[in-house]
Design a protein around this motif. Structure first.
Motif, short mmCIF file in Angstrom:
data_model
loop_
_atom_site.label_atom_id
_atom_site.label_comp_id
_atom_site.label_asym_id
_atom_site.label_seq_id
_atom_site.Cartn_x
_atom_site.Cartn_y
_atom_site.Cartn_z
N MET A 154 0.70 -1.37 -0.02
CA MET A 154 0.05 0.09 0.08
C MET A 154 1.08 1.27 0.02
SD MET A 154 -3.06 1.04 2.62
CE MET A 154 -3.83 -0.41 2.15
N VAL A 155 0.59 2.26 -0.76
CA VAL A 155 1.26 3.40 -1.00
C VAL A 155 1.16 4.41 0.18
CG1 VAL A 155 1.73 5.38 -2.35
CG2 VAL A 155 1.37 3.36 -3.61
N SER A 156 2.10 5.03 0.67
CA SER A 156 2.13 6.08 1.83
C SER A 156 2.35 7.38 1.33
CB SER A 156 2.89 5.59 3.09
OG SER A 156 4.12 5.66 2.35
N LYS A 157 1.80 8.40 2.01
CA LYS A 157 2.19 9.81 1.47
C LYS A 157 2.46 10.49 2.56
CE LYS A 157 -2.74 11.49 1.44
NZ LYS A 157 -3.61 12.08 0.46
N ARG A 158 2.96 11.63 2.54
CA ARG A 158 3.30 12.61 3.48
C ARG A 158 2.09 13.49 3.88
NH1 ARG A 158 6.72 10.55 6.38
NH2 ARG A 158 6.63 12.35 7.28
N PRO A 159 1.82 13.85 5.08
CA PRO A 159 0.49 14.69 5.58
C PRO A 159 0.49 16.08 4.99
CG PRO A 159 1.76 14.09 7.40
CD PRO A 159 2.54 13.39 6.47
N ARG A 193 3.01 9.02 11.06
CA ARG A 193 2.30 10.31 10.89
C ARG A 193 1.32 10.16 9.23
NH1 ARG A 193 6.62 14.72 13.07
NH2 ARG A 193 6.95 13.67 15.08
N ALA A 194 0.06 9.76 9.66
CA ALA A 194 -0.64 9.88 8.02
C ALA A 194 -1.52 11.04 8.20
CB ALA A 194 -1.55 8.61 8.37
N ILE A 195 -1.43 11.85 9.16
CA ILE A 195 -2.41 12.98 9.12
C ILE A 195 -1.74 13.87 10.04
CG2 ILE A 195 -3.74 12.60 10.81
CD1 ILE A 195 -6.08 13.90 9.18
N TYR A 196 -1.59 15.41 9.68
CA TYR A 196 -1.10 16.51 10.65
C TYR A 196 -2.11 16.43 11.73
CZ TYR A 196 0.05 21.23 12.16
OH TYR A 196 0.63 22.20 13.04
N MET A 197 -1.32 16.19 12.81
CA MET A 197 -1.88 16.12 14.21
C MET A 197 -1.14 17.04 15.23
SD MET A 197 -3.17 12.73 16.22
CE MET A 197 -3.93 12.05 14.56
N GLY A 214 -0.90 3.51 3.12
CA GLY A 214 -0.13 2.74 4.27
C GLY A 214 0.39 3.88 5.35
N LEU A 215 0.57 3.44 6.57
CA LEU A 215 1.07 4.21 7.64
C LEU A 215 2.39 4.47 7.22
CD1 LEU A 215 0.18 5.73 10.33
CD2 LEU A 215 1.30 3.58 11.45
N PRO A 216 2.95 5.76 7.15
CA PRO A 216 4.34 6.24 6.84
C PRO A 216 5.35 5.65 8.13
CG PRO A 216 2.84 8.18 6.50
CD PRO A 216 1.98 7.13 7.06
N LYS A 225 -3.22 5.01 17.59
CA LYS A 225 -4.43 4.33 16.96
C LYS A 225 -5.13 5.36 15.92
CE LYS A 225 -8.52 1.92 18.08
NZ LYS A 225 -9.47 1.11 19.21
N LEU A 226 -5.29 6.75 16.37
CA LEU A 226 -5.86 7.95 15.47
C LEU A 226 -4.93 7.91 14.02
CD1 LEU A 226 -8.19 9.54 15.04
CD2 LEU A 226 -7.18 11.27 16.29
N GLN A 227 -3.83 8.01 14.23
CA GLN A 227 -2.85 7.99 12.96
C GLN A 227 -3.25 6.52 12.32
OE1 GLN A 227 -1.19 10.20 11.65
NE2 GLN A 227 -0.41 11.83 13.32
N GLN A 228 -3.12 5.58 12.86
CA GLN A 228 -3.46 4.29 12.11
C GLN A 228 -4.71 4.25 11.39
OE1 GLN A 228 -3.08 1.45 15.56
NE2 GLN A 228 -0.66 1.22 14.97
N ARG A 229 -5.98 4.69 12.31
CA ARG A 229 -7.13 4.75 11.53
C ARG A 229 -7.20 6.01 10.36
NH1 ARG A 229 -10.53 2.02 14.74
NH2 ARG A 229 -12.27 1.83 13.39
N SER A 230 -6.49 6.79 10.71
CA SER A 230 -6.46 7.99 9.56
C SER A 230 -5.84 7.49 8.40
CB SER A 230 -5.75 9.31 10.02
OG SER A 230 -6.67 9.78 11.18
N ALA A 231 -4.82 6.62 8.26
CA ALA A 231 -4.04 6.04 7.54
C ALA A 231 -5.02 5.07 6.50
CB ALA A 231 -2.98 5.48 7.71
#
Length: 383
Positions: free
Chosen positions: A1-6, A371-375, A365-367, A353-359
């Motif tokens: 799964m591709v990951s990307k920067r937030p 950090r999948a989302i700015y938080m 994929g989780l980076p 968990k919130l980062q994982q669910r945001s991804a």
């Protein structure tokens, strides 16, 4: 799964949503904010809260938008305008607590009606067996402006009946009456119907009273019995509503019973039956000043109207974040500011968990840095 920067904001602009500033109004200033160089909106909480709330931190339902701010169509139109200008949205999210002053909080109302057997009782941190034995299997509600006896005898607590359901009103507050305790009222109503003993509606009211006797108790722990209670109490309410509609004599008898139970100011003994009914509930009404010593539910600091929720439980986490993660999945929300994480039981685990669910919501994929989302987290510093 591709990951990307937030997406990382470079210039945020706070929008304080409430009934005086809505999604429609926010949409109108998007172009202006873009011209200012704003990269991301920093939005105050906008999930369902009290219609009068000016801040939005007293959320009553995390899965509904605040209708005082706008509809889903209004929200989507605002998001579309933001995306057209390549402006992101950092949402101020409140996972630690919910507002309980408003009867639109279905979880809390269910707990007050059903006590420990409420399907939502585990969602809150409530000490059902506190040191004070008179609070056993009850929630302390320190909402009164004076001592309980004074409020009672002034006639400020009144029981009302509508659509097969009883409730007690205190000022603008409305609290449920436990169905199993309806007998305190219906037995008086039955006496008021003595002249109709041979009529079908009299026998039907007797049958309803019998059904109430067999209703599973509010202290039930067996999931099957809890489900049975949740089902049967609503059937009883519908039966009572239907009987009142078909036989006005029953409606009149109940209204007369309530006039007897609600008491008369100046006659203290006239409030005895109301006192008995209120003492039979899953909550104990109290003067707000006793909260510091007797409160038995976890709050946001010492704010009685903000009850903490157990977001560390998977079911609670999933329920609270359902709509939020939908917004993350569509790109409507591109960043999160988490309110009061210090109040959470496991704050670090929550953020992971919130980062994982945001991804997962974004389908990525989780980076490697998690950090999948700015938080960002609120941190209150004292001293």
């Amino acid at each position: 799964m591709v990951s990307k920067r937030p997406r990382i904001p470079t210039c945020t602009y706070r929008l304080q949503f409430n009934r005086w500033f809505t999604f429609a109004q926010a949409r109108q200033i998007v172009a202006y904010l873009d011209a200012l160089g704003v990269s991301d909106i920093y939005a105050s909480p906008y999930f369902q809260a009290s219609p009068e709330s000016l801040h939005g931190y007293d959320i009553t339902d995390h899965n509904k938008l605040n209708t005082a701010i706008g509809s889903r169509a209004d929200y989507d139109a605002w998001i579309a305008q933001l995306q057209a200008h390549d402006i992101g949205q950092v949402l101020d999210f409140v996972p630690n607590h919910v507002g309980i002053a408003d009867n639109r909080n279905a979880w809390w109302m269910d707990v007050l009606e059903n006590g420990p057997s409420s399907r939502y009782a585990p969602y809150f941190d409530i000490e059902w067996q506190p040191l004070k034995t008179d609070l056993c299997n009850k929630v302390l509600l320190p909402i009164l402006g004076d001592q309980y006896g004074c409020v009672l005898e002034r006639g400020e607590l009144q029981v009302r009946f509508e659509e097969g359901t009883f409730c007690v009103r205190y000022g603008e507050r409305e609290l449920p009456i436990a169905p199993g305790t309806y007998r305190h009222i219906l037995e008086v109503a039955l006496k008021n119907l003595a002249e109709y003993k041979d009529d079908d509606f009299y026998a039907e009211l007797q049958s309803i009273l019998t059904a109430l006797e067999y209703l599973p108790k509010r202290t039930e722990a067996d999931p099957k019995r809890i489900a049975e209670r949740a089902r049967e109490k609503e059937i009883i309410k519908r039966r009572l509503e239907r009987r009142c509609a078909e036989a006005p004599q029953v409606q009149h008898a109940i209204e007369k019973a309530l006039a007897q139970i609600n008491g008369n100011p100046g006659d203290p003994r006239s409030f005895d039956k109301l006192d008995e009914l209120l003492n039979a509930q899953s909550y104990r009404l109290a003067f707000w000043r006793v909260a510091a010593e007797e409160i038995n539910y976890r709050r946001f600091f010492d704010v009685n109207d903000l009850a903490a929720i157990r977001v560390e439980l998977p079911k609670v986490f999933d329920t609270v974040h359902h709509l939020l993660l939908e917004f993350v999945s569509t790109g409507a929300v591109t960043g999160l500011r988490i309110d009061h994480p210090d109040g959470l039981y496991l704050p670090r685990e929550y953020f992971v968990k919130l980062q994982q669910r945001s991804a997962k919501a974004q389908g990525i994929g989780l980076p490697g840095d998690g950090r999948a989302i700015y938080m960002v987290a609120e941190k209150i510093l004292t001293g």
